[in-house]
Design a protein around this motif. Structure first.
Motif, PDB file in Angstrom:
ATOM      1  N   TRP A 334       2.420  -6.867 -13.836  1.00 37.54           N
ATOM      2  CA  TRP A 334       1.812  -5.557 -13.544  1.00 37.54           C
ATOM      3  C   TRP A 334       2.438  -4.475 -14.422  1.00 37.54           C
ATOM      4  CZ3 TRP A 334       4.329  -1.184 -11.559  1.00 37.54           C
ATOM      5  CH2 TRP A 334       3.493  -0.145 -11.146  1.00 37.54           C
ATOM      6  N   ARG A 335       3.752  -4.455 -14.481  1.00 38.24           N
ATOM      7  CA  ARG A 335       4.468  -3.417 -15.232  1.00 38.24           C
ATOM      8  C   ARG A 335       4.116  -3.431 -16.713  1.00 38.24           C
ATOM      9  NH1 ARG A 335      10.661  -4.445 -15.497  1.00 38.24           N
ATOM     10  NH2 ARG A 335      10.009  -5.630 -17.344  1.00 38.24           N
ATOM     11  N   HIS A 363      -3.889   5.808  -8.710  1.00 41.13           N
ATOM     12  CA  HIS A 363      -4.263   5.230  -7.422  1.00 41.13           C
ATOM     13  C   HIS A 363      -4.626   3.755  -7.577  1.00 41.13           C
ATOM     14  CE1 HIS A 363      -5.479   9.345  -5.454  1.00 41.13           C
ATOM     15  NE2 HIS A 363      -4.285   9.372  -6.030  1.00 41.13           N
ATOM     16  N   SER A 364      -5.373   3.444  -8.621  1.00 38.01           N
ATOM     17  CA  SER A 364      -5.829   2.065  -8.836  1.00 38.01           C
ATOM     18  C   SER A 364      -4.671   1.101  -9.001  1.00 38.01           C
ATOM     19  CB  SER A 364      -6.731   1.997 -10.082  1.00 38.01           C
ATOM     20  OG  SER A 364      -7.933   2.690  -9.903  1.00 38.01           O
ATOM     21  N   VAL A 365      -3.737   1.433  -9.876  1.00 31.15           N
ATOM     22  CA  VAL A 365      -2.652   0.494 -10.157  1.00 31.15           C
ATOM     23  C   VAL A 365      -1.642   0.432  -9.016  1.00 31.15           C
ATOM     24  CG1 VAL A 365      -2.909   0.626 -12.669  1.00 31.15           C
ATOM     25  CG2 VAL A 365      -1.369   2.220 -11.518  1.00 31.15           C
ATOM     26  N   ALA A 366      -1.467   1.545  -8.297  1.00 30.97           N
ATOM     27  CA  ALA A 366      -0.540   1.544  -7.154  1.00 30.97           C
ATOM     28  C   ALA A 366      -1.099   0.698  -6.017  1.00 30.97           C
ATOM     29  CB  ALA A 366      -0.286   2.969  -6.677  1.00 30.97           C
ATOM     30  N   CYS A 367      -2.385   0.828  -5.763  1.00 37.17           N
ATOM     31  CA  CYS A 367      -3.025   0.012  -4.731  1.00 37.17           C
ATOM     32  C   CYS A 367      -2.965  -1.468  -5.113  1.00 37.17           C
ATOM     33  CB  CYS A 367      -4.474   0.461  -4.546  1.00 37.17           C
ATOM     34  SG  CYS A 367      -5.393  -0.482  -3.312  1.00 37.17           S
ATOM     35  N   PHE A 368      -3.239  -1.781  -6.378  1.00 37.23           N
ATOM     36  CA  PHE A 368      -3.225  -3.165  -6.851  1.00 37.23           C
ATOM     37  C   PHE A 368      -1.848  -3.797  -6.646  1.00 37.23           C
ATOM     38  CE2 PHE A 368      -2.820  -6.529  -9.993  1.00 37.23           C
ATOM     39  CZ  PHE A 368      -4.047  -7.175  -9.929  1.00 37.23           C
ATOM     40  N   LEU A 369      -0.785  -3.054  -6.966  1.00 38.30           N
ATOM     41  CA  LEU A 369       0.565  -3.606  -6.838  1.00 38.30           C
ATOM     42  C   LEU A 369       0.942  -3.840  -5.385  1.00 38.30           C
ATOM     43  CD1 LEU A 369       3.314  -4.323  -8.258  1.00 38.30           C
ATOM     44  CD2 LEU A 369       4.010  -1.983  -7.700  1.00 38.30           C
ATOM     45  N   THR A 370       0.529  -2.949  -4.500  1.00 35.57           N
ATOM     46  CA  THR A 370       1.014  -2.990  -3.120  1.00 35.57           C
ATOM     47  C   THR A 370       0.018  -3.655  -2.181  1.00 35.57           C
ATOM     48  OG1 THR A 370       0.226  -0.706  -2.769  1.00 35.57           O
ATOM     49  CG2 THR A 370       2.512  -0.994  -3.481  1.00 35.57           C
ATOM     50  N   PHE A 375       0.857  -7.245  -3.097  1.00 35.86           N
ATOM     51  CA  PHE A 375       1.706  -7.056  -1.919  1.00 35.86           C
ATOM     52  C   PHE A 375       3.189  -6.964  -2.285  1.00 35.86           C
ATOM     53  CE2 PHE A 375       3.050  -7.706   2.537  1.00 35.86           C
ATOM     54  CZ  PHE A 375       2.146  -6.856   3.143  1.00 35.86           C
ATOM     55  N   ILE A 376       3.469  -6.196  -3.346  1.00 37.15           N
ATOM     56  CA  ILE A 376       4.838  -5.986  -3.814  1.00 37.15           C
ATOM     57  C   ILE A 376       5.294  -4.586  -3.404  1.00 37.15           C
ATOM     58  CG2 ILE A 376       6.222  -5.666  -5.922  1.00 37.15           C
ATOM     59  CD1 ILE A 376       4.617  -8.017  -7.100  1.00 37.15           C
ATOM     60  N   HIS A 377       6.554  -4.458  -3.114  1.00 40.60           N
ATOM     61  CA  HIS A 377       7.144  -3.228  -2.556  1.00 40.60           C
ATOM     62  C   HIS A 377       6.803  -2.000  -3.395  1.00 40.60           C
ATOM     63  CE1 HIS A 377       9.781  -0.711  -0.310  1.00 40.60           C
ATOM     64  NE2 HIS A 377      10.503  -1.691   0.210  1.00 40.60           N
ATOM     65  N   TRP A 378       6.401  -0.931  -2.714  1.00 39.02           N
ATOM     66  CA  TRP A 378       6.060   0.316  -3.399  1.00 39.02           C
ATOM     67  C   TRP A 378       7.253   0.921  -4.127  1.00 39.02           C
ATOM     68  CZ3 TRP A 378       8.719   4.704  -1.961  1.00 39.02           C
ATOM     69  CH2 TRP A 378       9.310   4.724  -0.692  1.00 39.02           C
ATOM     70  N   GLU A 379       8.474   0.627  -3.664  1.00 39.59           N
ATOM     71  CA  GLU A 379       9.645   1.191  -4.346  1.00 39.59           C
ATOM     72  C   GLU A 379       9.755   0.683  -5.787  1.00 39.59           C
ATOM     73  OE1 GLU A 379      13.267   0.635  -2.150  1.00 39.59           O
ATOM     74  OE2 GLU A 379      12.403   1.367  -0.273  1.00 39.59           O
ATOM     75  N   LYS A 380       9.323  -0.546  -6.026  1.00 42.42           N
ATOM     76  CA  LYS A 380       9.397  -1.098  -7.392  1.00 42.42           C
ATOM     77  C   LYS A 380       8.390  -0.394  -8.299  1.00 42.42           C
ATOM     78  CE  LYS A 380      10.256  -5.517  -8.033  1.00 42.42           C
ATOM     79  NZ  LYS A 380      11.669  -5.591  -8.434  1.00 42.42           N
ATOM     80  N   GLY A 381       7.189  -0.136  -7.780  1.00 40.92           N
ATOM     81  CA  GLY A 381       6.207   0.613  -8.550  1.00 40.92           C
ATOM     82  C   GLY A 381       6.645   2.045  -8.766  1.00 40.92           C
TER      83      GLY A 381
END
Length: 533
Positions: A334-335, A363-370, A375-381
């Motif tokens: 993702w990163r 919004h798109s990439v934050a939703c995709f990651l979390t 389902f990866i921690h929002w703190e990493k994003g």
């Protein structure tokens, strides 16, 4: 009696509407405008995942250096200059306050925990030394502490309750200066020029693509003037309706980096917008208007200031406790823009190259990651955005990630941004993707958002074989989003509504709304009965 004054620049890198500067110049024999170059923020960190320091990627460092060069140039037209020193800011400030015989220290109030702790050390030293300290609130429209006090000592946890409490902000200062007090004696200190990226130790970067947005007050006021010239656009602006795929001419003001560094006063911006509204008459309103966007900024600043551990899940009372997955391989994909979903990857590449992207793209990439797919921690994003964005702002970045991961503020986790159809709605031909992912530039538009569906013959003709030239999908969206919804439902079931302050406030609001609706229906029924009689 005249004394020496020092204005300590950190944010607030401007001359207009600067209460700290205005107070520092008044009654001062000499004025020392100081900025301290902090090695922790500027020096190269080879271990970081992108070029830059331990705290910031290069785009934001370049933007800061632009801001400093512009500020220095403006100060010189007023008979002064920016005094650049290098080192730990607290140690440097404490030393020069004594050595330069400073009687008055002025700096803009900062709510971020790191700055708040740093400022306390400097303030304590100055106070013990008999130095007057003036630290006005001017980075935001409102003083977060005052809003919290109005709310009974708790930060308001909904936008609507914040706006109701906040009221109208103070007007910006209107003073303009033809000159400032001269700089005093600075003997014994090495004063630096604003360094270039290369002089900071980053080598030859002439082949690198950097952000097209340059920093500084001059550029901020120019961009503001250009935006305000289109009064109809300003009056009809609605945040949800702007185009996230527009990049040659972004569909927003792109003033957030200038607000972040304080090159543009939020109070001046607010006043300018209201002047346009008065001229035009009919206009959009908060939360979707441009004024509404400024108020969103204020909302997050206030909640962040009044919420312990706002930047993390554990220990944060307004954050849902969700068992996010720990998958480094998926996170890095993702990163680095290698998820196999062109809309997501193009956004992440734009972030990496420009240090900026449209809010709906975020919004798109934050939703995709979390909660949407990985389902990866929002703190990493959050940490990736914190590093790469030129407008990275502690309160707003954390607030938005809490929101978009449905960890706080917003709880409709079933509403997921599609990594396919959402971008296609704005840019059916995929021009945004072709620009930031040139490997897909020859892919036919019917396959540009889902290149894995293209027949092998089409992939060969486009010189892009999926799995070789462009990665395969890391997850299948339909299945992944279904699994994410299930996990969110389970997490929410464990996190009882009454145990969560943010949920409780929203729940109470819903109860009040339902009560009002019930009362309205009851009144309507009574009126009908009266008419029937």
């Amino acid at each position: 009696m005249e004394s020496n004054a020092l204005i300590w620049f950190r944010k607030g890198l401007r001359i207009h509407d600067n209460p700290a500067l205005n107070h520092a110049r008044r009654g001062s024999k000499h004025l020392f405008p100081v900025f301290v170059l902090d090695p922790r923020y500027l020096d190269p960190d080879p271990s970081a995942f992108s070029p830059g320091s331990a705290r910031s990627a290069l785009n934001r460092i370049r933007f800061l250096l632009d801001c400093l060069s512009d500020l220095d140039a403006t100060l010189r037209t007023l008979g002064s200059r920016l005094l650049l020193l290098r080192g730990d800011p607290v140690r440097v400030l404490c030393a020069i306050l004594k050595d330069w015989k400073i009687g008055k220290l002025c700096y803009e109030f900062d709510t971020e925990p790191y700055s708040f702790a740093q400022d306390k050390q400097v303030k304590d030293f100055a106070s013990l030394s008999g130095i007057e300290v003036f630290s006005p609130v001017s980075h935001t429209l409102f003083n977060p502490a005052v809003v919290i006090e109005k709310n009974g000592g708790r930060p308001p946890l909904t936008y609507q309750s914040f706006v109701k409490l906040a009221g109208e902000p103070p007007a910006p200062l209107t003073e303009t200066y033809s000159e400032l007090p001269p700089v005093g004696n600075v003997e014994g200190y090495e004063l630096l020029s604003v360094p270039s990226i290369e002089e900071l130790g980053y080598g030859d970067l002439s082949q690198e693509e950097f952000s097209p947005f340059r920093g500084g007050e001059t550029e901020a006021l120019k961009r503001l003037k250009e935006a305000l010239e289109d009064k109809e656009w300003v009056a009809t602006f609605e945040k949800p309706k702007s185009d996230p795929s527009a990049f040659l001419k972004p569909a927003t003001t792109v003033l957030s980096p200038y607000l972040k560094f304080g090159c543009l006063s939020s109070r001046y911006f607010y006043q300018c917008l209201h002047n346009v509204y008065t001229t035009v008459g009919k206009h959009t309103s908060p939360p979707v208007s441009l004024v509404g966007q400024l108020l969103w900024r204020e909302f997050f600043y206030t909640v962040a200031f009044g919420t312990p551990h706002f930047d993390q899940m554990i220990g944060n009372k307004i954050c849902k406790q969700i068992p996010w997955r720990d998958d480094e391989e998926l996170f890095v994909a993702w990163r680095e823009g290698r998820t196999g979903y062109p809309w997501i990857d193009a956004i992440m590449i734009q972030l990496k190259k420009w240090g900026w992207m449209h809010h709906l793209a975020r919004h798109s990439v934050a939703c995709f990651l979390t909660r949407g797919d990985l389902f990866i921690h929002w703190e990493k994003g959050r940490d990736v955005f914190k590093r790469l964005l030129i407008d990275s702002d502690w309160a707003i970045n954390n607030g938005n990630w809490l929101w978009l991961s449905c960890s706080s503020f917003f709880y409709q986790y079933n509403r997921i941004y599609s990594p396919i159809s959402f971008g296609k709605k704005y840019d059916p031909d995929g021009n945004y993707i072709r620009h930031f992912l040139p490997v897909l530039k020859d892919m036919p538009k019917e396959y540009i958002y889902e290149p894995w569906t293209a027949p092998l013959s089409v992939q060969k003709k486009a010189n892009c074989i999926i799995g070789k030239d462009y990665p395969k999908r890391v997850v299948v969206h339909d299945a992944a989003s279904k699994e994410c919804r299930k996990k969110m439902a389970e997490a929410y079931a464990l996190d009882h509504l009454g145990d969560n302050l943010a949920s409780k406030e929203i729940s109470n609001g819903l109860r009040r709304k339902l009560g009002d609706e019930k009362a309205s229906r009851s009144s309507s029924l009574k009126q009908k009965k009266i008419r029937i009689k």
